[in-house]
Scaffold this active site. Structure first.
Site, PDB file in Angstrom:
ATOM      1  CG  ASP A  21      52.111  77.620  34.068  1.00  0.00           C
ATOM      2  OD1 ASP A  21      52.015  78.732  34.617  1.00  0.00           O
ATOM      3  OD2 ASP A  21      52.258  77.511  32.837  1.00  0.00           O
ATOM      4  CB  SER A  22      48.021  79.452  33.657  1.00  0.00           C
ATOM      5  OG  SER A  22      49.139  79.773  32.855  1.00  0.00           O
ATOM      6  CB  CYS A  84      52.809  79.874  37.307  1.00  0.00           C
ATOM      7  SG  CYS A  84      51.815  81.265  36.741  1.00  0.00           S
ATOM      8  CD  GLU A 163      49.114  77.552  26.713  1.00  0.00           C
ATOM      9  OE1 GLU A 163      48.388  76.614  26.358  1.00  0.00           O
ATOM     10  OE2 GLU A 163      49.805  77.524  27.760  1.00  0.00           O
ATOM     11  CB  CYS A 195      56.507  84.293  31.406  1.00  0.00           C
ATOM     12  SG  CYS A 195      55.046  83.341  30.919  1.00  0.00           S
ATOM     13  CG  HIS A 197      53.604  80.002  28.725  1.00  0.00           C
ATOM     14  ND1 HIS A 197      53.110  79.961  30.004  1.00  0.00           N
ATOM     15  CD2 HIS A 197      52.676  79.404  27.932  1.00  0.00           C
ATOM     16  CE1 HIS A 197      51.912  79.368  29.989  1.00  0.00           C
ATOM     17  NE2 HIS A 197      51.627  79.026  28.740  1.00  0.00           N
TER      18      HIS A 197
HETATM   19  N1  DGL Z   1      53.421  80.559  32.643  1.00  0.00           N
HETATM   20  C1  DGL Z   1      52.894  81.575  33.455  1.00  0.00           C
HETATM   21  C2  DGL Z   1      53.915  82.503  34.035  1.00  0.00           C
HETATM   22  O1  DGL Z   1      55.028  82.084  34.234  1.00  0.00           O
HETATM   23  C3  DGL Z   1      51.560  82.189  33.197  1.00  0.00           C
HETATM   24  C4  DGL Z   1      51.173  82.593  31.842  1.00  0.00           C
HETATM   25  C5  DGL Z   1      49.736  83.029  31.866  1.00  0.00           C
HETATM   26  O2  DGL Z   1      48.882  82.231  32.231  1.00  0.00           O
HETATM   27  O3  DGL Z   1      49.481  84.196  31.562  1.00  0.00           O
HETATM   28  O4  DGL Z   1      53.617  83.630  34.360  1.00  0.00           O
END
Ligand code: DGL
Length: 282
Positions: A21-22, A84, A163, A195, A197
């Protein structure tokens, strides 16, 4: 979702599952994988040097994804999990074409779970700008049910809040309601947390929306899809293996470790620092 490139030899079964992931979002998938597949070794790569992916163009996210996947293959990943939504939305087909092991993304598993959950046929999706602009969820949902009505909304402020570890704050609640309120007004009965996150905000979102709206967590559903894939491809680690987790980041951790420990109860141990090798060709 996966390209079904089977390996299945006994040595391969003990190789790690490569997850990326990022940033910390993909750890929600890791947490679900650890529970579901306790015998598996997991190598997690968070591209913190280039976070966030969600505001970047599709071609940039594709390049990043191929570079990170190449690094996971250097770690002998037996399968690659794109934890991600942004990378799954814009780079999954390139990854499936270029990566010589099975690749699993998060979007189709999430869409399947949403179709199973909705009663009214009115589904909301929240995600990063890149994910929402790609239309990937609408396509996946409509491929499963052509009658489904989808309202999608980009929520670019949520990833930085997560984050930062601002999971339970009045300002976070206000921002969630700004984004999700219009979807509630549309009459959705199911909301896809599109997402990886966002499951970290699940408690806050559930509290704000009440129990008439079902939350679909792409992390949980992706983990189940990985388990099914490993069974299908005969790639499951032997029962005798003790699972492990190695976390690597492309930039030194800041709030990363605290959020992972507190919100996910995940012991991430010693974090490796890795530099991206640019222009890696798969
Ligand atoms: N966790 C990621 C997603 O599911 C990316 C969040 C990001 O880097 O903007 O899209």
């Amino acid at each position: 979702m996966s390209n079904g490139k089977a390996q299945g030899g006994s040595a391969e079964k003990s190789q790690p599952i490569g997850v990326f992931d990022s940033g910390i979002g993909g750890l929600t998938v890791v947490s679900a994988l650890r529970t579901l597949l306790p015998n598996e070794s997991i190598y997690y790569l968070g591209d913190t040097a280039r976070l966030p992916y969600g505001g970047k163009s599709a071609s940039t996210v594709q390049r990043y994804s191929l570079e990170i996947a190449a690094m996971l293959l250097e770690e002998n990943a037996k399968t690659v999990v794109v934890a991600c939504n942004t990378a799954s939305a814009v780079a999954l087909s390139q990854l499936i074409e270029s990566v010589p092991v099975p690749v699993t993304g998060v979007i189709l598993p999430g869409a399947r779970a949403a179709i199973a959950a909705t009663r009214s046929g009115q589904v909301g999706v929240i995600g990063t700008r890149a994910t929402i602009n790609s239309g990937a969820y609408e396509r996946a949902l409509r491929s499963l049910d052509s009658e489904i009505r989808v309202t999608a909304r980009a929520c670019p402020l949520l990833v930085p809040l997560i984050e930062e570890g601002w999971l339970e704050r009045p300002i976070t609640d206000q921002i969630i309601m700004q984004y999700v309120g219009p979807l509630v007004d549309e009459g959705i009965d199911t909301l896809v947390l599109g997402c990886t996150h966002y499951p970290l905000l699940r408690k806050a979102i559930a509290r704000l929306l009440g129990d008439t709206i079902t939350l679909v967590d792409s992390a949980q559903n992706c983990a189940s899809a990985v388990r099914d894939l490993l069974i299908r491809e005969n790639l499951r680690a032997p029962e005798a293996n003790t699972g492990s987790l190695q976390v690597a980041l492309t930039d030194p951790p800041d709030s990363f470790l605290r959020v992972a420990r507190e919100a996910l109860q995940l012991d991430v141990g010693e974090v490796q620092l890795r530099q991206v090798t640019p222009h890696t060709h798969l």
